[in-house]
Design a protein around this motif. Sequence first.
Motif, PDB file in Angstrom:
ATOM      1  N   VAL A  76     -36.428 -27.002   6.269  1.00 19.71           N
ATOM      2  CA  VAL A  76     -35.329 -27.719   5.610  1.00 19.71           C
ATOM      3  C   VAL A  76     -34.093 -26.828   5.530  1.00 19.71           C
ATOM      4  CG1 VAL A  76     -34.554 -28.634   3.393  1.00 19.71           C
ATOM      5  CG2 VAL A  76     -36.749 -29.320   4.305  1.00 19.71           C
ATOM      6  N   ILE A  77     -34.295 -25.556   5.195  1.00 19.97           N
ATOM      7  CA  ILE A  77     -33.157 -24.634   5.090  1.00 19.97           C
ATOM      8  C   ILE A  77     -32.499 -24.450   6.452  1.00 19.97           C
ATOM      9  CG2 ILE A  77     -32.548 -22.222   4.636  1.00 19.97           C
ATOM     10  CD1 ILE A  77     -34.679 -22.301   2.386  1.00 19.97           C
ATOM     11  N   VAL A  78     -33.296 -24.254   7.512  1.00 22.16           N
ATOM     12  CA  VAL A  78     -32.731 -24.104   8.858  1.00 22.16           C
ATOM     13  C   VAL A  78     -31.992 -25.368   9.268  1.00 22.16           C
ATOM     14  CG1 VAL A  78     -33.334 -23.837  11.302  1.00 22.16           C
ATOM     15  CG2 VAL A  78     -34.409 -22.382   9.589  1.00 22.16           C
ATOM     16  N   PHE A  79     -32.582 -26.527   8.986  1.00 24.78           N
ATOM     17  CA  PHE A  79     -31.953 -27.802   9.341  1.00 24.78           C
ATOM     18  C   PHE A  79     -30.612 -27.978   8.631  1.00 24.78           C
ATOM     19  CE2 PHE A  79     -31.323 -32.393   8.902  1.00 24.78           C
ATOM     20  CZ  PHE A  79     -31.531 -32.821  10.198  1.00 24.78           C
ATOM     21  N   MET A  80     -30.598 -27.729   7.330  1.00 22.05           N
ATOM     22  CA  MET A  80     -29.370 -27.924   6.555  1.00 22.05           C
ATOM     23  C   MET A  80     -28.288 -26.916   6.940  1.00 22.05           C
ATOM     24  SD  MET A  80     -29.808 -30.612   4.876  1.00 22.05           S
ATOM     25  CE  MET A  80     -28.369 -30.554   3.849  1.00 22.05           C
ATOM     26  N   VAL A  81     -28.651 -25.657   7.154  1.00 17.44           N
ATOM     27  CA  VAL A  81     -27.657 -24.650   7.525  1.00 17.44           C
ATOM     28  C   VAL A  81     -27.063 -24.969   8.888  1.00 17.44           C
ATOM     29  CG1 VAL A  81     -27.388 -22.215   8.169  1.00 17.44           C
ATOM     30  CG2 VAL A  81     -28.571 -22.813   6.065  1.00 17.44           C
ATOM     31  N   SER A  82     -27.892 -25.330   9.848  1.00 18.92           N
ATOM     32  CA  SER A  82     -27.350 -25.662  11.167  1.00 18.92           C
ATOM     33  C   SER A  82     -26.496 -26.921  11.115  1.00 18.92           C
ATOM     34  CB  SER A  82     -28.475 -25.811  12.192  1.00 18.92           C
ATOM     35  OG  SER A  82     -29.344 -26.852  11.840  1.00 18.92           O
ATOM     36  N   LEU A  83     -26.866 -27.880  10.291  1.00 18.92           N
ATOM     37  CA  LEU A  83     -26.069 -29.099  10.146  1.00 18.92           C
ATOM     38  C   LEU A  83     -24.714 -28.804   9.505  1.00 18.92           C
ATOM     39  CD1 LEU A  83     -26.101 -32.179  10.490  1.00 18.92           C
ATOM     40  CD2 LEU A  83     -27.007 -32.321   8.189  1.00 18.92           C
ATOM     41  N   VAL A  84     -24.715 -27.998   8.449  1.00 21.12           N
ATOM     42  CA  VAL A  84     -23.462 -27.648   7.780  1.00 21.12           C
ATOM     43  C   VAL A  84     -22.568 -26.828   8.703  1.00 21.12           C
ATOM     44  CG1 VAL A  84     -22.478 -26.294   5.885  1.00 21.12           C
ATOM     45  CG2 VAL A  84     -24.372 -27.853   5.451  1.00 21.12           C
ATOM     46  N   LEU A  85     -23.145 -25.891   9.456  1.00 22.31           N
ATOM     47  CA  LEU A  85     -22.345 -25.092  10.385  1.00 22.31           C
ATOM     48  C   LEU A  85     -21.751 -25.955  11.492  1.00 22.31           C
ATOM     49  CD1 LEU A  85     -24.431 -21.817  10.681  1.00 22.31           C
ATOM     50  CD2 LEU A  85     -22.234 -22.142   9.529  1.00 22.31           C
ATOM     51  N   LEU A  86     -22.502 -26.904  11.981  1.00 20.04           N
ATOM     52  CA  LEU A  86     -21.947 -27.832  12.978  1.00 20.04           C
ATOM     53  C   LEU A  86     -20.806 -28.653  12.387  1.00 20.04           C
ATOM     54  CD1 LEU A  86     -25.034 -29.167  14.937  1.00 20.04           C
ATOM     55  CD2 LEU A  86     -23.041 -28.047  15.908  1.00 20.04           C
ATOM     56  N   MET A  87     -20.945 -29.061  11.139  1.00 18.39           N
ATOM     57  CA  MET A  87     -19.877 -29.825  10.491  1.00 18.39           C
ATOM     58  C   MET A  87     -18.635 -28.969  10.268  1.00 18.39           C
ATOM     59  SD  MET A  87     -22.214 -32.023   7.803  1.00 18.39           S
ATOM     60  CE  MET A  87     -20.934 -32.054   6.612  1.00 18.39           C
ATOM     61  N   ILE A  88     -18.817 -27.683   9.997  1.00 16.08           N
ATOM     62  CA  ILE A  88     -17.668 -26.794   9.780  1.00 16.08           C
ATOM     63  C   ILE A  88     -16.971 -26.479  11.102  1.00 16.08           C
ATOM     64  CG2 ILE A  88     -17.022 -24.440   9.110  1.00 16.08           C
ATOM     65  CD1 ILE A  88     -19.183 -24.647   6.914  1.00 16.08           C
ATOM     66  N   PHE A  89     -17.748 -26.128  12.129  1.00 16.70           N
ATOM     67  CA  PHE A  89     -17.153 -25.739  13.408  1.00 16.70           C
ATOM     68  C   PHE A  89     -16.579 -26.926  14.180  1.00 16.70           C
ATOM     69  CE2 PHE A  89     -20.171 -21.928  13.401  1.00 16.70           C
ATOM     70  CZ  PHE A  89     -19.198 -21.106  12.868  1.00 16.70           C
ATOM     71  N   TYR A  90     -17.191 -28.096  14.047  1.00 19.07           N
ATOM     72  CA  TYR A  90     -16.768 -29.288  14.784  1.00 19.07           C
ATOM     73  C   TYR A  90     -16.622 -30.454  13.816  1.00 19.07           C
ATOM     74  CZ  TYR A  90     -18.412 -26.241  18.440  1.00 19.07           C
ATOM     75  OH  TYR A  90     -18.605 -25.159  19.255  1.00 19.07           O
ATOM     76  N   PRO A  91     -15.561 -30.463  13.002  1.00 20.38           N
ATOM     77  CA  PRO A  91     -15.439 -31.483  11.945  1.00 20.38           C
ATOM     78  C   PRO A  91     -15.248 -32.903  12.469  1.00 20.38           C
ATOM     79  CG  PRO A  91     -13.460 -30.159  12.063  1.00 20.38           C
ATOM     80  CD  PRO A  91     -14.454 -29.530  12.987  1.00 20.38           C
ATOM     81  N   GLN A  92     -14.648 -33.070  13.627  1.00 22.34           N
ATOM     82  CA  GLN A  92     -14.405 -34.413  14.144  1.00 22.34           C
ATOM     83  C   GLN A  92     -15.361 -34.776  15.259  1.00 22.34           C
ATOM     84  OE1 GLN A  92     -12.211 -36.443  12.646  1.00 22.34           O
ATOM     85  NE2 GLN A  92     -11.849 -34.764  11.229  1.00 22.34           N
ATOM     86  N   GLY A  93     -16.439 -34.026  15.424  1.00 22.85           N
ATOM     87  CA  GLY A  93     -17.377 -34.297  16.507  1.00 22.85           C
ATOM     88  C   GLY A  93     -16.774 -33.974  17.857  1.00 22.85           C
ATOM     89  N   SER A  94     -16.046 -32.873  17.920  1.00 19.63           N
ATOM     90  CA  SER A  94     -15.280 -32.538  19.113  1.00 19.63           C
ATOM     91  C   SER A  94     -16.047 -31.664  20.108  1.00 19.63           C
ATOM     92  CB  SER A  94     -13.989 -31.829  18.702  1.00 19.63           C
ATOM     93  OG  SER A  94     -14.296 -30.662  17.983  1.00 19.63           O
ATOM     94  N   ILE A  95     -17.367 -31.750  20.148  1.00 14.52           N
ATOM     95  CA  ILE A  95     -18.134 -31.007  21.134  1.00 14.52           C
ATOM     96  C   ILE A  95     -18.043 -31.770  22.451  1.00 14.52           C
ATOM     97  CG2 ILE A  95     -20.402 -30.128  21.804  1.00 14.52           C
ATOM     98  CD1 ILE A  95     -21.126 -30.031  18.862  1.00 14.52           C
ATOM     99  N   THR A  96     -17.357 -31.198  23.418  1.00 18.96           N
ATOM    100  CA  THR A  96     -17.214 -31.825  24.720  1.00 18.96           C
ATOM    101  C   THR A  96     -17.546 -30.809  25.798  1.00 18.96           C
ATOM    102  OG1 THR A  96     -14.875 -31.245  24.869  1.00 18.96           O
ATOM    103  CG2 THR A  96     -15.408 -33.385  23.908  1.00 18.96           C
ATOM    104  N   ALA A  97     -17.729 -31.307  27.016  1.00 17.64           N
ATOM    105  CA  ALA A  97     -18.067 -30.437  28.132  1.00 17.64           C
ATOM    106  C   ALA A  97     -16.861 -29.609  28.587  1.00 17.64           C
ATOM    107  CB  ALA A  97     -18.592 -31.262  29.294  1.00 17.64           C
ATOM    108  N   GLY A  98     -15.678 -30.002  28.212  1.00 22.12           N
ATOM    109  CA  GLY A  98     -14.469 -29.319  28.655  1.00 22.12           C
ATOM    110  C   GLY A  98     -14.127 -28.079  27.866  1.00 22.12           C
ATOM    111  N   GLN A  99     -14.775 -27.818  26.769  1.00 21.73           N
ATOM    112  CA  GLN A  99     -14.424 -26.663  25.935  1.00 21.73           C
ATOM    113  C   GLN A  99     -14.996 -25.389  26.469  1.00 21.73           C
ATOM    114  OE1 GLN A  99     -15.542 -27.487  21.915  1.00 21.73           O
ATOM    115  NE2 GLN A  99     -13.607 -28.509  21.496  1.00 21.73           N
TER     116      GLN A  99
END
Length: 86
Positions: free
Chosen positions: A63-86
């Motif tokens: 649960v801790i690993v899941f929540m930390v990775s989820l929060v970090l993804l939300m911080i680094f990519y707030p608008q869901g901007s993970i694309t192949a072009g980056q």
Amino acid sequence: MNPIAIILLVLLILSGIGLIIFILLHSGKGTGISDAIASSVYSTQTGTSIVEKNLDRITIALVIVFMVSLVLLMIFYPQGSITAGQ
């Protein structure tokens, strides 16, 4: 895709799958899979409590690993901007 995004996504997926598995292993009212395994491994009631404690610890860690990775993804990519072009 960014290497950080790949690592975080892999952690999120693996911890999510692990959570599903370990939550299903927990017993509800003494009829779960963990009780069947514990009764075959341990013949006393103390064995069941050891198995349950270990399942709880692993589940909490996942649960801790899941929540930390989820929060970090939300911080680094707030608008869901993970694309192949980056």
